[in-house]
Motif scaffolding. Structure first.
Motif, PDB file in Angstrom:
ATOM      1  N   UNK A 166       1.053  -1.449  -0.172  1.00  0.00           N
ATOM      2  CA  UNK A 166      -0.262   0.149  -0.352  1.00  0.00           C
ATOM      3  C   UNK A 166       0.826   1.033  -0.271  1.00  0.00           C
ATOM      4  N   UNK A 167       0.344   2.064  -0.680  1.00  0.00           N
ATOM      5  CA  UNK A 167       1.194   3.518  -0.618  1.00  0.00           C
ATOM      6  C   UNK A 167      -0.071   4.219  -0.511  1.00  0.00           C
ATOM      7  N   UNK A 168       0.529   5.430  -0.036  1.00  0.00           N
ATOM      8  CA  UNK A 168       0.418   6.863   0.362  1.00  0.00           C
ATOM      9  C   UNK A 168       1.321   8.042  -0.015  1.00  0.00           C
TER      10      UNK A 168
ATOM     11  N   UNK B 141      -3.883   9.782   1.602  1.00  0.00           N
ATOM     12  CA  UNK B 141      -4.857   8.926   1.265  1.00  0.00           C
ATOM     13  C   UNK B 141      -5.649   8.067   1.943  1.00  0.00           C
ATOM     14  N   UNK B 142      -5.080   8.138   3.422  1.00  0.00           N
ATOM     15  CA  UNK B 142      -5.771   6.824   4.300  1.00  0.00           C
ATOM     16  C   UNK B 142      -6.297   8.577   5.167  1.00  0.00           C
ATOM     17  N   UNK B 143      -5.984   9.355   5.141  1.00  0.00           N
ATOM     18  CA  UNK B 143      -6.670  10.053   5.575  1.00  0.00           C
ATOM     19  C   UNK B 143      -8.117  10.407   5.230  1.00  0.00           C
ATOM     20  N   UNK B 144      -8.546  10.031   3.877  1.00  0.00           N
ATOM     21  CA  UNK B 144      -8.954  10.913   2.996  1.00  0.00           C
ATOM     22  C   UNK B 144     -10.667   9.329   2.893  1.00  0.00           C
ATOM     23  N   UNK B 145      -9.876   8.001   3.683  1.00  0.00           N
ATOM     24  CA  UNK B 145     -10.416   6.210   3.155  1.00  0.00           C
ATOM     25  C   UNK B 145     -10.130   6.304   2.064  1.00  0.00           C
TER      26      UNK B 145
ATOM     27  N   UNK C 259      -4.368   3.046  -2.467  1.00  0.00           N
ATOM     28  CA  UNK C 259      -3.168   2.778  -3.420  1.00  0.00           C
ATOM     29  C   UNK C 259      -2.551   1.925  -3.369  1.00  0.00           C
ATOM     30  N   UNK C 260      -3.177   0.648  -4.106  1.00  0.00           N
ATOM     31  CA  UNK C 260      -2.320  -0.853  -3.856  1.00  0.00           C
ATOM     32  C   UNK C 260      -1.521  -1.395  -4.933  1.00  0.00           C
TER      33      UNK C 260
ATOM     34  N   UNK D 135       4.986   6.840  -0.730  1.00  0.00           N
ATOM     35  CA  UNK D 135       6.300   5.648  -0.179  1.00  0.00           C
ATOM     36  C   UNK D 135       5.029   4.903   0.462  1.00  0.00           C
ATOM     37  N   UNK D 136       5.732   3.808   0.572  1.00  0.00           N
ATOM     38  CA  UNK D 136       4.885   2.891   1.094  1.00  0.00           C
ATOM     39  C   UNK D 136       4.496   2.407   3.294  1.00  0.00           C
ATOM     40  N   UNK D 137       3.287   2.556   2.317  1.00  0.00           N
ATOM     41  CA  UNK D 137       2.399   2.709   4.026  1.00  0.00           C
ATOM     42  C   UNK D 137       2.735   1.491   4.714  1.00  0.00           C
TER      43      UNK D 137
END
Length: 185
Positions: free
Chosen positions: A35-37, A43-47, A50-51, A102-104
């Motif tokens: 998973x990337x962000x 991305x995570x903060x807005x639900x 990206x994978x 970056x790789x999350x």
């Protein structure tokens, strides 16, 4: 398209697998998900997600790039999904890193997939084990237009009920969150 999906913790994995095998032959696969962000975690903060997923199966290895938008149904966690197959996943990883992502988190899922038709819909049921998380999970999904999500989720619930999955076994916890918690991240 919307991935109308429900996920549950499975109390009787062998029993559920036996019932699924009656519907369709299962296919064992190992997913390696990255998973990337962006560095700020937008991305995570807005639900959104990206994978890059590489699937190792008995006959082939394939990779897909997936973008999932924000949930359209909070109760199920169903999201719009856009996916495309990629021939050179190492190049896609390099491109995403080069664009500043970056790789999350990255982890492995051991899956057994079953494709069948129920209620006139193409369904995918996946029994999932994540080595870093206790238990077995079952995901049942179907792809639908946004105006058909509620009806599709009712059909998915029917499949789960036929497999002996109780409503209280349903979960919206993300594997990414569970793995991160296990790692203490």
């Amino acid at each position: 398209m919307i991935e109308a999906e429900l996920k549950a913790r499975v109390q009787d994995p062998e029993g559920v697998m036996a019932q699924l095998e009656k519907r369709a032959p299962g296919r064992a696969e190992v997913y390696r998900d990255t998973y990337y962000d962006d560095p700020a975690g937008a991305l995570e903060a807005s639900d959104r997600e990206l994978r890059v997923r590489t699937v190792h199966g008995p006959d082939e290895t394939r990779s897909v790039l997936t973008y999932k938008g924000a949930r359209v149904d909070d109760a199920s966690g169903s999201k719009p999904e856009h996916e495309t197959r990629v021939d050179e996943p190492d190049e896609v990883h390099a491109m995403l890193l080069g664009l500043g992502y970056v790789v999350s988190i990255a982890f492995e899922k051991r899956c057994r997939n079953y494709q069948f038709t129920a209620s006139g819909r193409r369904m995918l049921a996946t029994l999932v084990r994540v080595p870093e998380i206790d238990g077995t999970f079952l995901e049942v999904e179907t792809l639908v237009d946004e105006d058909d999500v509620r009806s599709a989720l009712d059909d998915v619930r029917d499949v789960l009920a036929e497999l002996g999955i109780a409503e209280e076994d349903l979960t919206t916890e993300l594997y990414t969150d569970a793995v991160a918690a296990r790692r203490g991240a």
